[in-house]
Write a protein that holds these residues in place. Structure first.
Motif, mmCIF file in Angstrom:
data_model
loop_
_atom_site.group_PDB
_atom_site.id
_atom_site.type_symbol
_atom_site.label_atom_id
_atom_site.label_comp_id
_atom_site.label_asym_id
_atom_site.label_seq_id
_atom_site.Cartn_x
_atom_site.Cartn_y
_atom_site.Cartn_z
ATOM 1 N N ALA A 120 0.817 -1.217 0.000
ATOM 2 C CA ALA A 120 0.000 0.000 0.000
ATOM 3 C C ALA A 120 0.850 1.267 0.000
ATOM 4 C CB ALA A 120 -0.925 -0.003 1.211
ATOM 5 N N GLY A 121 2.177 1.123 0.145
ATOM 6 C CA GLY A 121 3.061 2.284 0.141
ATOM 7 C C GLY A 121 3.173 2.982 1.474
ATOM 8 N N ASN A 122 2.747 2.331 2.545
ATOM 9 C CA ASN A 122 2.815 2.914 3.879
ATOM 10 C C ASN A 122 4.131 2.518 4.531
ATOM 11 O OD1 ASN A 122 2.430 3.860 6.454
ATOM 12 N ND2 ASN A 122 0.327 3.084 6.634
ATOM 13 N N SER A 123 5.207 3.246 4.210
ATOM 14 C CA SER A 123 6.544 2.878 4.683
ATOM 15 C C SER A 123 6.686 3.022 6.196
ATOM 16 C CB SER A 123 7.617 3.695 3.962
ATOM 17 O OG SER A 123 7.443 5.067 4.195
ATOM 18 N N GLU A 124 5.996 3.973 6.807
ATOM 19 C CA GLU A 124 6.076 4.134 8.263
ATOM 20 C C GLU A 124 5.477 2.924 8.979
ATOM 21 O OE1 GLU A 124 4.268 7.844 9.289
ATOM 22 O OE2 GLU A 124 5.710 9.004 8.103
ATOM 23 N N ALA A 125 4.303 2.501 8.569
ATOM 24 C CA ALA A 125 3.670 1.331 9.183
ATOM 25 C C ALA A 125 4.499 0.078 8.917
ATOM 26 C CB ALA A 125 2.250 1.142 8.649
ATOM 27 N N PHE A 126 5.045 -0.040 7.696
ATOM 28 C CA PHE A 126 5.880 -1.183 7.354
ATOM 29 C C PHE A 126 7.087 -1.262 8.282
ATOM 30 C CE2 PHE A 126 9.645 -2.717 5.094
ATOM 31 C CZ PHE A 126 9.263 -4.022 4.849
ATOM 32 N N MET B 264 9.995 -3.893 12.749
ATOM 33 C CA MET B 264 10.710 -3.777 14.029
ATOM 34 C C MET B 264 9.988 -4.580 15.117
ATOM 35 S SD MET B 264 13.420 -2.025 13.574
ATOM 36 C CE MET B 264 13.930 -1.208 15.057
ATOM 37 N N ALA B 265 8.664 -4.539 15.132
ATOM 38 C CA ALA B 265 7.889 -5.270 16.140
ATOM 39 C C ALA B 265 7.964 -6.777 15.919
ATOM 40 C CB ALA B 265 6.434 -4.809 16.119
ATOM 41 N N HIS B 266 8.185 -7.181 14.674
ATOM 42 C CA HIS B 266 8.260 -8.608 14.335
ATOM 43 C C HIS B 266 9.453 -9.271 15.023
ATOM 44 C CE1 HIS B 266 7.115 -12.054 11.932
ATOM 45 N NE2 HIS B 266 8.335 -12.155 11.445
ATOM 46 N N GLY B 267 10.550 -8.539 15.149
ATOM 47 C CA GLY B 267 11.693 -9.019 15.908
ATOM 48 C C GLY B 267 12.641 -9.978 15.214
ATOM 49 N N ARG B 268 12.300 -10.444 14.058
ATOM 50 C CA ARG B 268 13.185 -11.339 13.293
ATOM 51 C C ARG B 268 12.963 -11.032 11.808
ATOM 52 N NH1 ARG B 268 8.830 -14.208 15.009
ATOM 53 N NH2 ARG B 268 7.760 -15.516 13.499
ATOM 54 N N PRO B 269 13.858 -11.522 10.936
ATOM 55 C CA PRO B 269 13.684 -11.223 9.508
ATOM 56 C C PRO B 269 12.317 -11.672 8.968
ATOM 57 C CG PRO B 269 15.851 -12.142 9.900
ATOM 58 C CD PRO B 269 15.089 -12.275 11.190
#
Length: 160
Positions: free
Chosen positions: A61-67, A72-77
């Motif tokens: 969707a082009g939402n780089s901030e949310a991405f 970062m919250a995912h914590g792993r690749p």
């Protein structure tokens, strides 16, 4: 290059033998060079996929901030290998913790993106916008040009 009855294909001093003929998976080829034998696993074309998660949806969707926040919250690749990123805008996106090997990047906007630490093995860049993009040293300029013009999958070199 004549093929013999054994399924071998001869080209100069290299003989390519299809192990599928001998009952082995089609994914495997045997390369015999003079007296040295190496078994190499080839990549199989995979249909581009659309992962069903909010990280992928935010990027598409082009939402780089949310991405960025979700990665970062995912914590792993995050594994987006073989994902379909047709027309996706990657400007301002940090891809350090994202796996995109084999991804379909047709018409993607990669302007100014730093891909130096991203595995691009098997990615297709057909008609992508790559002005100012940093590419990894293990991807040759010829590979990039072929992928941009014809959509070929990128091959990476292990010699860099």
């Amino acid at each position: 290059m004549p093929a013999s009855r054994t399924g071998a294909l001869h080209c100069g001093n290299v003989t390519y033998i299809s192990l599928a003929w001998a009952g082995v998976s089609l994914e495997t080829l045997l390369f015999s060079r003079l007296d040295k034998v190496d078994i190499v696993k080839s990549t199989v074309m995979v249909k581009p996929r659309f992962p069903d998660n909010e990280i992928f949806q935010a990027l598409r969707a082009g939402n780089s901030e949310a991405f960025s926040r979700l990665v970062m919250a995912h914590g792993r690749p995050v594994d987006f290998s073989n994902a379909d990123f047709r027309g996706t805008d990657f400007r301002g996106v940090e891809l350090t913790n994202v796996i995109i090997a084999g991804a379909y990047l047709k018409d993607a906007d990669l302007r100014g993106v730093d891909l130096r630490h991203v595995d691009l093995e098997g990615c297709s860049l057909h008609k992508a916008n790559v002005g100012g993009t940093y590419f990894p040293e293990n991807v040759s300029p010829a590979e990039i040009c072929m992928s941009l013009e014809y959509g070929t999958r990128l091959r990476v070199s292990s010699k860099c």
